[in-house]
Structures are given as C-alpha cells and as structure tokens.
Design an enzyme around this catalytic site. Structure first.
Site, PDB file in Angstrom:
ATOM      1  N   ASP A  66       0.875  -1.182   0.088  1.00  0.00           N
ATOM      2  CA  ASP A  66       0.017  -0.084  -0.003  1.00  0.00           C
ATOM      3  C   ASP A  66       0.899   1.209   0.023  1.00  0.00           C
ATOM      4  OD1 ASP A  66      -1.538   2.081   0.710  1.00  0.00           O
ATOM      5  OD2 ASP A  66      -2.212   1.342   2.557  1.00  0.00           O
ATOM      6  N   LYS A  83       2.948  11.195  -3.543  1.00  0.00           N
ATOM      7  CA  LYS A  83       1.887  10.357  -4.506  1.00  0.00           C
ATOM      8  C   LYS A  83       1.250  11.364  -5.100  1.00  0.00           C
ATOM      9  CE  LYS A  83      -1.655   7.030  -3.586  1.00  0.00           C
ATOM     10  NZ  LYS A  83      -2.046   5.947  -2.656  1.00  0.00           N
ATOM     11  N   GLU A 129      -7.259   0.632  -4.170  1.00  0.00           N
ATOM     12  CA  GLU A 129      -7.154   0.504  -2.692  1.00  0.00           C
ATOM     13  C   GLU A 129      -8.431  -0.136  -2.126  1.00  0.00           C
ATOM     14  OE1 GLU A 129      -5.747   4.534  -1.863  1.00  0.00           O
ATOM     15  OE2 GLU A 129      -3.794   3.928  -2.593  1.00  0.00           O
ATOM     16  N   ASP A 139     -12.776   5.581   1.928  1.00  0.00           N
ATOM     17  CA  ASP A 139     -11.378   5.750   2.131  1.00  0.00           C
ATOM     18  C   ASP A 139     -10.772   7.133   2.154  1.00  0.00           C
ATOM     19  OD1 ASP A 139      -8.511   5.453   2.056  1.00  0.00           O
ATOM     20  OD2 ASP A 139      -8.292   3.931   0.463  1.00  0.00           O
TER      21      ASP A 139
END
Ligand code: AMP
Length: 694
Positions: free
Chosen positions: A8, A70, A171, A193
């Site tokens: 992850d 990211k 994810e 999320d």
C-alpha cells in the site's frame, strides 16, 4: 522467482504485507513499526533516509525531505492546484511540463517516480530481511480514481525499485479483498477511504468469493493533509495578526506548524481540546517568539466543515453510478487514518444510516488486500475471482473534437466493446483514431492515451465507409484498440499500457541510479556496522579483562592489558580519523588478542578442574591433533602494540572458524552486531564519541 508482496503505497504512510500460512501478514519495519511514513530525505552526508528517520529530521532539513509525493505521481505541473504546490521542498516544471523535485543536498533533481521507488525499495528490503528471501514482485495499490498516467507512474516507480509490478489494484478493492476473506454471504459494501492525501468511495458486491466493483468515485486532492493545512492556516493567521510575521514563508516554521497541526488533529479524534505549543517558532527584532494556542474539537470542526462537505459529492456520485440508494448498502468499511476523525465518521453514519465497520485496522487493510491479490497471482489463494472496473471512461475523439465514450466509467474488466464510425469528408482515405480517457465532453479536456491512423480506405462519400473501432481491456487494465475497415478488412491497432510521463531511456537511467543508490546505501550501512562493531569489540575486550582479573587474578589479566589498551586506543583513533584500513587492522588484531586470551582462560579453567576433565575438553576444543598450548609460558610484548605472541602452530586470522560452535567467542555480541543505536549499549569508560555516525 522470489516472493511477491502486497504494498500500500500511501500518500502519508506505506505498508507492506505478505501471505504467510494462507493469511496476509503485515511486515514490521526494522524500527518495529507496521507502517512506514512515505517520507524520503537526504541527510547532510547525502545519505538516503526513508520512513521515520526521514520524517524525524524533516524540520531541520525541509528542502531535502520529501513527503506527499503520491500527489505528484503521473501528473503534469500545470494540473497541480496552488495548494498542492505549497510544500517545504522545491518542485519545478521541466520543459515537458513534468514535475521535477529539487534536491539541493545532492545538487540534482528527481522525478516523483524515483522518490516513490526509494520508498518501495526500502519496504522490499525490510520484507527481505523479515522473510530471509528475495522479494522480486509486488502488487501495488492506487486510489481507485487514479487515471492511467498515475497508475503508469506507480508501475514505473516499482520498476525503478527493481520490482516486477504484477498488478496495480485499487485501494478499496484491496480493502474489500481483505474484508471479504471472512465473509461468504452476498453483500453490498461501501468502502470509504480517506487517507493522508486522497479520498475514494467504492461500492462493491461481495459474496461467494467473488468481488465486483460496481462503482468508484473520489477526489485525488482531498485527504488528512488538507485538515492539517486548515489548522496550519488558522495558527499562521493568528500569529500574523498578533506578531506581524507570516510563518508560512519560513520553511522550517511551516514544517513545525504542519507537524503540530497533525498532532493536534489526531489528538482531537480522542479528546475535545488540544494544546499547541511551539517555542522559538521565529525571532523578530524584539527577540524570540513562541506560538501557543488551544484548539477545541468544535473549532476544528468549524474550520474543516467545507472539507467534510466535499466528501459528500463523491459519495452521492458513487451511489448514483452503482444505481443504488443508501438503503441498498449492507456494510460500510472505513479505510485510511483520517476516517478516525469523529466528524468524518458522523458524516458516513448520517449518509448511510449504518454503523461503519471498524473491525479491520484502517491503516493495514489495504496492504493486506494487496498481499491477498499477490497470493492469488502466485496461486496461493484460490476461490477468489477479482473483478475490477475502469476508473474513467475511455473513448475516441470524433468530429468537432467531441468525445465518444466506448467503455464507460466503472465497466467491469476484462471487457471488449466496439462501435462503428465513419468518415467526415468525401473520399477520405485515412482516419485518425485518437483514444482519450475521462468524463469531459471535449476530447481536448480529457487525457490523451494515444493516436494511430487507419489508411487505405476506398474513396467514398462521407458517412459511407464503416470503420469498426474495438476496445479490448484485459484483467491488468492494458487496453488494445483495433480499427477495422469493414469493406476491405484492413486493420490497424495500438496497445496502450499506460501513459507514462517518463520515456523508456529515462526509466532505464533511473533504474541504474536506484541500483547505485542501493549499493551506496549498503556500503554506508556496512561502514556504520563496522564502526559499531569496533566499539562493541573494544568494550567486550575491556569487560573480558575485568572478568579474567576476577577469575584468575590481575597477574593473568595484566599480561593482556597493555595489548588490549593499545589496540583500543588505536581503534578510537582510527574511528576519529575515519581511517577504515587502520580500523580493519585493529579489529582483526583485537580479535586475535581476545582469541588468545579466551584460549588461555579456557586452559586455565581446565587446569583448575583436573586432568580427567581436561582431556575430554581438549578433544572438544582443540581436536585430537592439535598440539597442547603451554599457557604457563610467559607472554612477550608485541613489538607493535608492546605485547604479543602466538603459539607456533597457530594463525588465528587464517582460521576464522576456529571456535567450536558449542562455545562461541564471547566478544561477538549475541545476535550479531546491530546498527540501531538503541540496540548498542557501550558502557566503556573511554571517551567514545557516541554520536558521530548518527
Ligand atoms: P493513511 O494515508 O491511511 O496512512 O492516513 C494517514 C492520515 O491519517 C494522515 O493525514 C494522518 O494524520 C491521519 N490520521 C491518522 N490517525 C488519525 C487519527 N487518530 N485522527 C485523525 N487523523 C488521523
């Protein structure tokens, strides 16, 4: 082929997991933590730091410390919002509008993919250490809303890190995989999320070992960092008003503010008031200035009200795309650290009227799902069929620059769809197929995935030729587009693996550089280990001297003291002068003296315990052939250190394995030499400079 892991790769934190005994297991890093901050830094020696070590020194080294990378993955500089450009390190636009990250310490620039590769490499190394096996492949997760170039950038990062990226998965899909392992009944699950930098909502149908993603939506520019920024702005505005100084303009102050804001935010998830104290945050002509503030949960909720409102839209859109209402949802899974914020949980409760499921650790569930996917690919996990969806619509540009969607968003993959197109002009013999991805009406506003031409169409009035354009997306999300003229059967096609921002030659260069970095890293680590080992050895030698003095009297110990003291001094001096060759030599010399001391001590024990016992020990320790060493003879000083001699038949340095395994050398620390400072205690009276490697 080595092991395949699940990773992850988060905006704020990253987690690595692997299948062990049929279950996903999160691998702790060498600091003992199960999550590793996605932070990379170069310290003043130019040494690469990753994770907590990098994060810890961020305040003092803000320009060479990179976090939140990211958000830059697979994006063009012009696509960035002003807020996301506000980081303590420097980012710039290159001539192709790609993002470059400056590293003043190394006087070079990195692509976001390279920085992410450093995180991936470190995680893989931790896993290798844990597993005692090479890690060669990985399943890496990305937010469901990532477009093609963001996914490709993630894949490139994996390649640069020396990993074969077997699959990029969403994810929320990974979270559902982890969750669904224990669930066997048919359910509709909403995965909410909210991590450090991104927000995803996904609606999945789970049951009988089959996962199907029905819809995804989200916001790639919304996460816990935005909540931190709200607090930073609140603190900085107050300070500006009171002291006339804008702390946001001072990189170090901004870094400290950001850390304090995050700490306060996390505290406010558990308590209703948080105190923020930042002494010496800046200095003016009046002297040093301190920042003190009290933030209540109510104030925090007021500050962040607009962020929570922004969470609603993707929720609504996901439900709409799935053709569902909130009443159709059976279960809500919370993923990501920011779902611990009470007002976020309240929003979910009020929207879906269900108590969110928090059985799964929101920080680890995604990596666990990725590990399961890795297990599926490696054939370790059976009976699960994972159906993924296209995150964005894919289509072609048509007359007037309009987009004709061929594969709509959230279509389950693998999929094959085709449409018939025609020419726009009379006697047109060539058509250009421009493949785009996105939801906008105009093709120019969407992401261009590629272009190709179909030639040789027989002249005909416009609208007559029939060109069949087929889209084929396989389970890995690789798209093949084929254009076929139905009259002649002529065909032309392209395969789109993902829109990489990096040309292949750049990626090759980056892979080489990453390998060089890894080698440099290894050399540095070995050097630090050697230096620590030298200190530990010197300490052990002094301790051993004290032990033998107690056991056999000071006369025995004194025969070695001069040698040992001299070599220890030599070690200290070599450490201080950073003379590695002298250090190697001194370590070897000290090992020799210790070997001799231990050997003599053992013989002394034997002597004291009587001849019968002596004989049996002799066989064990010396073998049958070895000549008995006369421990009674006087030691002569070593000409170099002042005192040294060896038995005639013995050359200890040539004989590294001369200790019987039942009796390991006492000066070798148990479990090997550790590099962590915490693991090394050196209570030696000498004045070691304890800090020079840290
Ligand atoms: P993730 O990307 O899932 O690792 O989430 C990281 C984000 O979660 C960061 O912005 C953290 O500040 C935030 N976070 C972690 N724990 C908490 C907490 N207890 N309350 C609020 N936010 C948290």
């Amino acid at each position: 082929m080595g092991r395949v892991v699940g990773i992850d790769l988060g905006t704020t934190n990253s987690v690595i997991a692997v299948m062990e005994g049929g279950r996903p297991v999160v691998i702790p890093n060498s600091e003992g933590s199960r999550i590793t901050p996605s932070v990379v830094a170069f310290n003043k020696e130019g040494e690469l730091l990753v994770g907590q070590m990098a994060r810890r020194q961020a305040v003092l080294n803000p320009q060479n410390t990179y976090y939140g990378i990211k958000r830059f993955m697979g994006r063009k500089y012009s696509e960035l919002s002003e807020a996301s450009k506000r980081v303590p390190y420097t980012i710039r636009r290159d001539e192709l509008d790609n993002i470059k990250i400056r590293c003043p310490r190394l006087k070079k620039e990195f692509a976001p993919e390279e920085i992410s590769a450093m995180i991936l490499r470190r995680l893989a190394e931790e896993a290798e250490r844990y597993l005692g096996e090479e890690v060669t492949g990985a399943v890496i997760t990305v937010p469901a809303y990532f477009n093609d170039s963001q996914r490709q950038a993630t894949r490139d990062a994996g390649r640069i890190a020396g990993l074969e990226v077997l699959r990029i998965i969403n994810e929320p899909t990974a979270a559902a995989l982890a969750y669904g392992l224990d669930k066997r009944k048919n359910e509709r699950i909403l995965v909410f999320d909210l991590g450090g930098g991104t927000f995803d909502v996904s609606i999945l149908e789970v049951g009988d070992g089959v996962f199907e993603v029905k819809a995804t939506s989200g916001d790639t520019q919304l996460g816990g960092n935005d909540f931190d920024k709200k607090i930073v702005d609140w603190l900085a505005d107050r300070f500006l008003e009171e002291e006339g100084v804008d702390l946001r303009k001072d990189r170090q102050a901004l870094q400290r503010l950001t850390e304090a804001a995050e700490k306060a935010k996390i505290e406010l998830s558990g308590v209703s008031v948080s105190e923020i104290n930042l002494p010496f945050i800046t200095a003016t002509e009046d002297g040093p200035k301190h920042l003190e503030a009290t933030l209540t949960r109510a104030q925090f909720e007021e500050l962040c009200g607009d962020l929570v409102s922004r969470l609603r839209k993707p929720l609504q859109r996901a439900l709409k795309d799935a053709g569902m209402t909130p009443f159709d949802i059976d279960e809500v899974i919370l993923v990501g650290g920011s779902t611990r914020i009470p007002m976020v949980q309240d929003l979910v409760r009020s929207f879906i009227d269900l108590e969110p499921n928090q059985n799964i650790n929101p920080d680890e569930v995604v990596a666990m799902g990725a590990a399961i996917q890795a297990g599926i690919l490696a054939g370790e996990v059976e009976d699960i069929l994972l159906l993924d969806v296209t995150p964005l619509s894919i289509g072609v540009e048509t007359v007037g620059g309009l987009t004709k969607k061929v594969v709509p968003r959230n279509t389950t993959i693998p999929v094959r769809r085709s449409e018939i197109f025609s020419t726009s002009e009379n006697n047109q013999t060539t058509v250009e197929i421009h493949v785009v991805q996105g939801e906008r009406e105009m093709a120019a506003d969407n992401k261009s995935l590629g272009r190709f031409k179909l030639t040789g169409i027989p002249p005909a009035p416009r609208g007559v030729p029939q060109i069949q354009v087929s889209f084929d997306i396989d389970a890995n999300g690789i798209l093949q587009v084929i254009a076929r003229d139905k009259t002649t059967g002529r065909e032309q096609s392209i395969v789109i693996q993902g829109a990489s921002n990096l040309p292949p030659s750049e990626i090759e260069r980056m892979i080489k550089e990453a390998e060089e970095f890894a080698q440099l890293d290894r050399q540095r680590r070995e050097r630090v280990e050697k230096r620590n080992r030298a200190r530990a050895l010197a300490d052990q030698a002094q301790r051993r001297l004290r032990e033998v003095a107690l056991d056999f009297g000071s006369q025995f110990a004194n025969r070695y003291r001069q040698d040992i003291d001299n070599i220890c001094k030599e070690i200290l001096d070599a450490l201080e002068k950073e003379d590695d060759r002298r250090l190697d030599k001194s370590i070897a010399d000290l090992e020799d003296v210790l070997y001799e001391l231990n050997r003599e001590a053992r013989l002394q024990y034997k002597q004291e315990e009587g001849e019968g016992f002596f004989e049996s020990i002799k066989k064990t320790f010396m073998g049958d052939d070895e000549e008995e060493y006369d421990w009674r003879r006087q030691r002569q000083p070593n000409p170099r250190y002042g005192n040294r001699d060896y038995p005639a038949n013995y050359s200890p340095r040539d004989n590294g394995d001369s200790y019987p395994s039942a009796n390991p050398p006492r000066y070798k620390p148990e479990g090997g030499y550790r590099i962590g400072k915490k693991n090394l205690s050196i209570p030696y009276e000498n004045d070691w400079d304890d800090d020079d490697d840290w």
